[in-house]
Design an enzyme around this catalytic site. Structure first.
Site, PDB file in Angstrom:
ATOM      1  N   SER A 109       0.106   0.856  -2.012  1.00 51.18           N
ATOM      2  CA  SER A 109       0.925   0.993  -0.806  1.00 51.18           C
ATOM      3  C   SER A 109       1.772   2.267  -0.772  1.00 51.18           C
ATOM      4  CB  SER A 109       1.854  -0.216  -0.671  1.00 51.18           C
ATOM      5  OG  SER A 109       2.683  -0.074   0.469  1.00 51.18           O
ATOM      6  N   SER A 127       4.041   2.301   1.861  1.00 51.59           N
ATOM      7  CA  SER A 127       5.010   1.849   2.864  1.00 51.59           C
ATOM      8  C   SER A 127       6.453   2.186   2.508  1.00 51.59           C
ATOM      9  CB  SER A 127       4.872   0.338   3.082  1.00 51.59           C
ATOM     10  OG  SER A 127       3.658   0.039   3.727  1.00 51.59           O
ATOM     11  N   LYS A 162      -1.405 -11.851   7.008  1.00 53.68           N
ATOM     12  CA  LYS A 162      -1.046 -11.558   8.395  1.00 53.68           C
ATOM     13  C   LYS A 162      -1.246 -12.750   9.329  1.00 53.68           C
ATOM     14  CE  LYS A 162      -1.782  -6.583   8.024  1.00 53.68           C
ATOM     15  NZ  LYS A 162      -2.442  -5.384   8.585  1.00 53.68           N
ATOM     16  N   ASN A 216       2.355  -8.672  11.379  1.00 55.81           N
ATOM     17  CA  ASN A 216       2.600  -7.813  10.209  1.00 55.81           C
ATOM     18  C   ASN A 216       4.074  -7.428  10.068  1.00 55.81           C
ATOM     19  OD1 ASN A 216       2.688  -5.842  12.366  1.00 55.81           O
ATOM     20  ND2 ASN A 216       2.385  -4.268  10.796  1.00 55.81           N
ATOM     21  N   GLY A 273     -15.037  -6.681   9.251  1.00 53.33           N
ATOM     22  CA  GLY A 273     -13.980  -7.561   8.778  1.00 53.33           C
ATOM     23  C   GLY A 273     -13.558  -8.562   9.833  1.00 53.33           C
ATOM     24  N   GLY A 304      -6.698 -10.280   9.653  1.00 53.22           N
ATOM     25  CA  GLY A 304      -5.659  -9.962  10.614  1.00 53.22           C
ATOM     26  C   GLY A 304      -5.810  -8.600  11.252  1.00 53.22           C
ATOM     27  N   GLY A 332      -6.628   5.593   7.460  1.00 54.87           N
ATOM     28  CA  GLY A 332      -5.565   4.857   8.115  1.00 54.87           C
ATOM     29  C   GLY A 332      -4.149   5.342   7.900  1.00 54.87           C
TER      30      GLY A 332
END
Length: 412
Positions: free
Chosen positions: A13, A15, A56, A77, A116, A119, A217
């Site tokens: 991550s 984030s 999610k 999310n 996929g 979520g 992404g």
């Protein structure tokens, strides 16, 4: 924890760094095992959190309020604790919409395959519907009422024009994998991958190799992070922040990979560039010598070039997962496509274009030890360097100028 991210595995991550760019609160990464999720959400000892794979959808039953958009999508999310009541939102929609817009893709009237069924795939479907896609199909390992199988996608939907990956296939540490072979989809006009670590997955590279707009992404992550932070703090969402956050994180995470002829100055430029930017320098030839326990020339004399290239590829694979480094490669690293794919995962390839007359043969470079051999290598490889490069830098002048050109071009 006041603010943070929950998920089952968070070693990949970015984030925390994204939220540090837009707010001054402490943002933590909190790995939560599936059996711990119920207790975590019931205690709700947080002000606001983001939610990632695989929770999610799992968080929805714990919410007192869910935004209309998140409810329509069926995935959350972002969760805010308001006086003990959990409110859920979906900021992935804004992030994915921003990424697709940045790529210049039009989904209107297009046939889209979404890899996929979790979520993020629900968000992708909502984005596609909002953008006016003609046909939207989800793809899963097993066919169901919700999705076609990968085999069915290949055999019956080769006319897909847009492909969106929402699976974790290709995500660090399994960077060499791709969820599907793009060769089965000759009419592709765009490839969107929600995976952001590595920066360029194998799927993204496969799209780029075919001349198709393809992107990972990171921009989506930046966009949803800016939107989530606004919700955390009760502020207006400023989409203009996304570009700055994206560029800051990209500049920090992206490797600078120097390619070029022997004696073009890769190590020298790399050392100064690393010093100026506060980065680590990795010299693949030095790594190879460490592994071999002897000079490269001696090893090649006894074992041949092919054996050396095998070792070189192993070393490149070992450093390709690095981020935020300067990597100086050997002159022949471009000879194997696999090396280029590995280096492109997290790297911007910079060709130091030094004129032939300024290159010097040296004994420690066995394939360019004489002027004649050096000229032969130059003719063989020059086109490969140009084709591989994301950035070509004139290396005929001062080292300082080359370093500053790279910094300026990369915004670092």
């Amino acid at each position: 924890m006041k603010y943070g991210l929950i998920g089952e595995h968070l070693g990949h991550s970015y984030s925390r760094e994204i939220h540090a760019q837009v707010a001054d609160y402490d943002y933590e990464l909190c790995e939560v095992a599936p059996e711990e999720l119920d207790s975590f959400l019931r205690k709700a000892e947080f002000r606001a959190i983001n939610v990632t794979i695989p929770y999610k959808q799992s968080v929805i039953p714990y919410l007192s309020y869910i935004s209309p958009q998140a409810e329509s999508i069926g995935a959350v999310n972002t969760v805010v604790n308001r006086d003990g009541k959990l409110w859920g939102y979906n900021t992935d929609f804004a992030g994915m919409e921003a990424l697709i817009a940045r790529m210049g893709l039009s989904l209107r009237g297009k046939k889209v395959l979404i890899l996929g069924t979790g979520g993020t795939s629900k968000t992708a479907r909502a984005v596609c519907e909002s953008a006016g896609a003609r046909e939207i199909l989800k793809v899963s390992r097993r066919a169901s009422g919700e999705a076609v199988s990968y085999e069915q996608a290949v055999s019956g939907h080769g006319d897909a024009e847009i492909l969106i990956n929402t699976t974790p296939v290709g995500m660090y540490p399994r960077c060499g994998e791709a969820p599907i072979d793009l060769a089965h989809f000759p009419g592709l006009e765009g490839v969107v991958d929600a995976v952001y670590n590595p920066l360029r997955t194998r799927l993204v590279q496969a799209g780029q190799e075919r001349g198709v707009p393809a992107e990972g992404g990171l921009y989506m992550l930046a966009g949803q992070g800016v939107c989530a932070s606004a919700i955390f703090l009760g502020k207006e969402f400023d989409p203009a922040l996304t570009e700055g956050v994206y560029r800051a994180i990209l500049g920090r995470k992206q490797n600078i990979v120097l390619i070029g002829m022997p004696s073009c100055g890769k190590t020298t430029v790399g050392r100064l560039l690393a010093e100026r930017c506060g980065r680590r320098l990795i010299d693949t030839d030095e790594k190879i010598v460490e592994r071999l326990g002897e000079p490269i020339a001696g090893f090649m004399a006894r074992n041949g070039e092919a054996a050396f290239r095998d070792v070189e590829q192993e070393v490149v694979a070992g450093v390709a997962d690095e981020s935020g480094s300067v990597i100086a490669t050997g002159g022949g690293a471009v000879l194997r496509q696999e090396n280029l794919r590995l280096l492109r995962q997290n790297g911007l390839l910079v060709f130091l274009d030094r004129p032939l007359e300024k290159l010097m043969p040296t004994a420690d470079r066995p394939l360019s030890a004489s002027r004649e051999a050096l000229e032969r290598r130059y003719r063989e490889r020059y086109g490969l360097y140009v084709a591989a490069a994301d950035l070509v830098v004139d290396a005929s002048g001062a080292i300082e100028d080359e370093v500053e050109t790279i910094r300026k071009e990369m915004g670092i």
